[in-house]
Design a protein around this motif. Sequence first.
Motif, PDB file in Angstrom:
ATOM      1  N   GLN A   1      46.376  26.251  15.691  1.00  0.00           N
ATOM      2  CA  GLN A   1      45.513  27.187  16.372  1.00  0.00           C
ATOM      3  C   GLN A   1      44.647  26.375  16.993  1.00  0.00           C
ATOM      4  OE1 GLN A   1      43.861  30.158  13.739  1.00  0.00           O
ATOM      5  NE2 GLN A   1      42.867  30.863  15.250  1.00  0.00           N
ATOM      6  N   VAL A   2      44.077  25.201  16.548  1.00  0.00           N
ATOM      7  CA  VAL A   2      43.266  24.494  17.515  1.00  0.00           C
ATOM      8  C   VAL A   2      43.544  23.766  18.557  1.00  0.00           C
ATOM      9  CG1 VAL A   2      41.854  22.231  17.054  1.00  0.00           C
ATOM     10  CG2 VAL A   2      41.855  23.776  15.164  1.00  0.00           C
ATOM     11  N   VAL A   3      45.030  23.589  18.409  1.00  0.00           N
ATOM     12  CA  VAL A   3      45.679  22.802  19.616  1.00  0.00           C
ATOM     13  C   VAL A   3      45.884  24.190  20.627  1.00  0.00           C
ATOM     14  CG1 VAL A   3      47.871  21.993  20.355  1.00  0.00           C
ATOM     15  CG2 VAL A   3      46.664  20.964  18.396  1.00  0.00           C
ATOM     16  N   ASP A   4      46.350  25.187  20.261  1.00  0.00           N
ATOM     17  CA  ASP A   4      46.585  26.411  21.092  1.00  0.00           C
ATOM     18  C   ASP A   4      45.190  26.508  22.001  1.00  0.00           C
ATOM     19  OD1 ASP A   4      48.971  26.798  20.408  1.00  0.00           O
ATOM     20  OD2 ASP A   4      48.449  28.377  19.075  1.00  0.00           O
ATOM     21  N   VAL A   5      43.789  26.421  21.333  1.00  0.00           N
ATOM     22  CA  VAL A   5      42.662  26.653  21.941  1.00  0.00           C
ATOM     23  C   VAL A   5      42.655  25.549  23.157  1.00  0.00           C
ATOM     24  CG1 VAL A   5      40.223  26.791  21.747  1.00  0.00           C
ATOM     25  CG2 VAL A   5      41.703  28.079  20.162  1.00  0.00           C
ATOM     26  N   LEU A   6      42.978  24.212  22.572  1.00  0.00           N
ATOM     27  CA  LEU A   6      42.518  23.247  23.504  1.00  0.00           C
ATOM     28  C   LEU A   6      43.319  22.975  24.703  1.00  0.00           C
ATOM     29  CD1 LEU A   6      42.133  20.192  20.801  1.00  0.00           C
ATOM     30  CD2 LEU A   6      40.410  21.539  21.864  1.00  0.00           C
ATOM     31  N   ARG A   7      44.702  23.743  24.739  1.00  0.00           N
ATOM     32  CA  ARG A   7      45.514  23.565  25.805  1.00  0.00           C
ATOM     33  C   ARG A   7      44.849  24.498  26.967  1.00  0.00           C
ATOM     34  NH1 ARG A   7      50.041  24.957  21.752  1.00  0.00           N
ATOM     35  NH2 ARG A   7      51.298  22.928  21.720  1.00  0.00           N
ATOM     36  N   ASP A   8      43.965  25.383  26.582  1.00  0.00           N
ATOM     37  CA  ASP A   8      43.269  26.073  27.677  1.00  0.00           C
ATOM     38  C   ASP A   8      42.335  25.365  28.415  1.00  0.00           C
ATOM     39  OD1 ASP A   8      44.795  28.452  27.018  1.00  0.00           O
ATOM     40  OD2 ASP A   8      42.963  29.505  25.858  1.00  0.00           O
ATOM     41  N   TYR A   9      41.861  24.141  27.987  1.00  0.00           N
ATOM     42  CA  TYR A   9      40.756  23.298  28.248  1.00  0.00           C
ATOM     43  C   TYR A   9      41.444  22.250  28.808  1.00  0.00           C
ATOM     44  CZ  TYR A   9      37.815  27.027  26.321  1.00  0.00           C
ATOM     45  OH  TYR A   9      37.237  28.015  26.101  1.00  0.00           O
ATOM     46  N   ARG A  10      42.591  21.558  28.889  1.00  0.00           N
ATOM     47  CA  ARG A  10      42.976  20.589  29.351  1.00  0.00           C
ATOM     48  C   ARG A  10      44.271  20.655  30.250  1.00  0.00           C
ATOM     49  NH1 ARG A  10      43.101  16.154  25.990  1.00  0.00           N
ATOM     50  NH2 ARG A  10      44.461  15.147  27.143  1.00  0.00           N
ATOM     51  N   ARG A  11      44.534  19.881  31.273  1.00  0.00           N
ATOM     52  CA  ARG A  11      45.620  19.710  32.058  1.00  0.00           C
ATOM     53  C   ARG A  11      46.645  18.994  31.644  1.00  0.00           C
ATOM     54  NH1 ARG A  11      43.829  21.112  37.544  1.00  0.00           N
ATOM     55  NH2 ARG A  11      41.609  20.932  37.585  1.00  0.00           N
ATOM     56  N   GLY A  12      47.855  19.422  31.710  1.00  0.00           N
ATOM     57  CA  GLY A  12      49.004  18.708  31.285  1.00  0.00           C
ATOM     58  C   GLY A  12      49.457  19.143  29.788  1.00  0.00           C
ATOM     59  N   HIS A  13      50.202  18.444  29.347  1.00  0.00           N
ATOM     60  CA  HIS A  13      51.088  18.798  28.017  1.00  0.00           C
ATOM     61  C   HIS A  13      50.170  18.487  27.076  1.00  0.00           C
ATOM     62  CE1 HIS A  13      54.379  19.441  25.124  1.00  0.00           C
ATOM     63  NE2 HIS A  13      54.166  18.201  24.746  1.00  0.00           N
ATOM     64  N   LEU A  14      50.138  19.298  26.001  1.00  0.00           N
ATOM     65  CA  LEU A  14      49.230  18.714  24.751  1.00  0.00           C
ATOM     66  C   LEU A  14      50.356  19.529  23.641  1.00  0.00           C
ATOM     67  CD1 LEU A  14      47.434  17.833  22.951  1.00  0.00           C
ATOM     68  CD2 LEU A  14      46.050  19.773  22.988  1.00  0.00           C
ATOM     69  N   GLY A  15      51.070  18.503  22.895  1.00  0.00           N
ATOM     70  CA  GLY A  15      52.052  18.905  22.147  1.00  0.00           C
ATOM     71  C   GLY A  15      51.914  18.716  20.588  1.00  0.00           C
ATOM     72  N   ILE A  16      52.400  19.319  19.538  1.00  0.00           N
ATOM     73  CA  ILE A  16      51.954  19.066  18.292  1.00  0.00           C
ATOM     74  C   ILE A  16      53.211  18.904  17.361  1.00  0.00           C
ATOM     75  CG2 ILE A  16      51.516  21.453  17.743  1.00  0.00           C
ATOM     76  CD1 ILE A  16      49.555  20.487  15.690  1.00  0.00           C
TER      77      ILE A  16
END
Length: 166
Positions: A105-120
Amino acid sequence: RLYRGEILIETGKDPRPLAVVTRAGRMQPLGTRFSVRDQGLTTTLSVFEGAVQATCSDSGVQTTLGAGHMLVFDAQQAGASAAAQALRQDWSRGVLVAEDMPLGQVVDVLRDYRRGHLGIDPALNSLRAVGTFPLQDTDRTLAMLERALPIRVVRTLPWWVSIEAV
């Protein structure tokens, strides 16, 4: 109309109608403070003061939600209301407050605030995070998580970041 992301609204008692529309439905505030988060097919409504009437866009199902409650709904139906998390307002101050929040859930929120791919790694989704993290500096947030949890942040490219188990 909210196409993506989240909005925090505070209204007064005003005779002019205000509505927030997402893919999932329409919300009509009744003199209130509330947030709406669009998550694609679902919408999360959190009411902090007053009340908001939510209407599912396809079925027309209506729910009135009072202060202190939250509701997740889609175009067809509304789920059961739950206690609103007062922390849901903190993003408007540029912070994410995680109180035993799943890392996924933290990663889902962070995705809205950064460009590119953020995977987990899916095996890490249920790992619990606690802390206050800056949303405007997601690299700093990832570094903080890396120090606190058994994870490793791998930067394949500046815009391609993955979270893996240590």
